[in-house]
Design a protein around this motif. Structure first.
Motif: not given
Ligand code: S3P
Length: 404
Positions: A8, A12, A76, A79, A143-145, A170, A291-292, A319, A365
């Motif tokens: 992640s 970024r 990631t 998105r 969703s952090a994405q 995250r 989640i992961d 996923k 995974r």
């Molecule tokens: C991630 C967010 C999570 C995670 C993915 C990485 C990220 O996904 O499952 O492996 O780097 O922002 P979601 O945002 O779909 O929950």
């Protein structure tokens, strides 16, 4: 045990350095295929991406790619770049492999459209209409994405852009933007940014990936006579719920050399075989924070006496594969007592796992979680399409061999 750089944070680091003014230095990037996808998309958009350095184009300098941007298997990449590209004066198309093109992108199309962007899916096409305006967006799913996509679009949008989260996810985007000089305001479940003219280049040391470490933590805790040392693991509090749950369950995990690097918490971890484990419950907010890691947690549950419950994790259906079905099938074939539900599993342990031929469904995974189950099983386990571990941890099987 040597971990890949956090996936992640690696995505970024490349994207934000690609948008900064001038050269950023990045050490410890993940060598996985997902992060390579992000690097090649950024090159197509005009950034210079080398092994440990990136020359950004500046927030106003993103170039139109010559063709569709191939995000490979990486949600990631797709998105987060959608957030950046929605704000450009040209239309971009983002594509990927068979798994990625099946994954839901309406979750980014909706907020980006509300911000005034042109965005459509499938296939995902964004951009060509400006200017964007800030919105307040309440995420329908944690969703952090999606949060990151909206915040990145917010850098280009008039006024303030706010995201409200139903559960904590995250916060690497927020931390990195702050390190690059952006005024990111996080309070409770809300995070805000304003339109920004410039990102300062940065120097980042990417920590080891906690999600990659999760497989070794479970292996180290369950294989008799183990001591595993994993240096330099990212233990950002928005990522470390898994670690805390394992400890509550009875895993013997010791952290040392705790420090903060570039805003991210890092520690060395030492894991010893656990002596007394208790079943556990994971629900909504907890599930979002790990989640992961839930797949390898399901593997751990097969070895714990009693019934463990994982719920609130319906996101696992969308996923890289339908992970609820994939793990129920794989662990079931190995003799586990696992019942899938709409939003998780019930697992009754302990089970004597036996080696079997199982399917990864091309999901990195799933392949790694089933490999750890295979380590605990009697007899041989054969995993179809196991090479998909390249997506996040190309060294996974070498490390596994070094343990045996
Ligand atoms: C991630 C967010 C999570 C995670 C993915 C990485 C990220 O996904 O499952 O492996 O780097 O922002 P979601 O945002 O779909 O929950």
């Amino acid at each position: 045990m040597v971990l890949p750089g956090d996936k992640s944070i690696s995505h970024r680091a490349l994207i934000l350095a690609g948008l900064a003014d001038g050269w950023s230095r990045i050490h410890g990037l993940s060598a996985g295929a997902d992060v390579q996808s992000t690097a090649s998309c950024l090159r197509a958009l005009g950034a210079q991406v080398e092994d440990t350095a990136v020359r950004g184009v500046g927030l106003g300098g993103v170039r139109k790619a010559e063709g569709p941007l191939d995000c490979g298997n990486s949600g990631t990449t797709m998105r987060l770049l959608a957030g950046v590209l929605a704000a450009q004066p040209f239309v971009s198309e983002l594509t990927g492999d068979e798994s990625l093109t099946r994954r839901p992108m309406d979750r980014v199309v909706k907020p980006l459209t509300q911000m005034g962007a042109h965005a459509e899916w499938p296939p995902l096409r964004v951009g060509g209409r400006r200017p964007l305006h800030g919105i307040e967006y309440r995420l329908p799913v944690p969703s952090a994405q999606v949060k990151s996509a909206v915040l990145l679009a917010g850098l280009f949008a008039e006024g303030t852009t706010a995201v409200i989260e139903p559960a904590r996810t995250r916060n690497h985007t927020e931390l990195m933007l702050t390190a690059m000089g952006v005024d990111v305001r996080s309070e409770g479940d809300r995070v805000e940014v304003d339109r920004t003219d410039k990102l300062e280049p940065i120097h980042i040391e990417v920590p080891g990936d906690l999600s990659a470490a999760s497989f070794w933590m479970v292996a180290g805790g369950l294989v008799p006579g183990s001591t595993l040392h994993i240096p330099g693991v990212g233990v950002n509090p928005t990522r470390s719920a898994f670690l805390e749950l394992l400890r509550e369950t009875g895993f013997d995990i010791h952290a040392s050399r705790e420090h903060v690097s570039g805003g991210e918490a890092v520690a060395d971890l030492e894991i010893h075989t656990a002596v007394d484990l208790h079943p556990f419950e994971v629900d909504g907010a907890m599930a979002a924070e790990m989640i992961d890691e839930l797949l390898v947690l399901a593997v751990a549950a097969t070895q714990i006496e009693g019934e463990s419950h994982i719920s609130g994790a319906a996101e696992l259906h969308v996923k890289e594969s339908d992970r609820i079905a994939a793990m129920a099938e794989g662990l079931g074939a190995m003799g586990a007592n696992i019942t899938p539900h709409d939003d998780g599993w019930t697992i009754k342990g302990p089970s004597n796992l036996r080696g079997a031929r199982v399917r990864s469904r091309g999901d990195h995974r799933v392949a790694m979680a089933l490999a750890i189950a295979g380590l605990l099983a009697d007899g041989e386990t054969e995993i179809e399409d196991a090479e998909c571990v390249e997506i996040s941890d190309p060294g996974f099987f070498d490390q596994l061999e070094s343990l045996c």
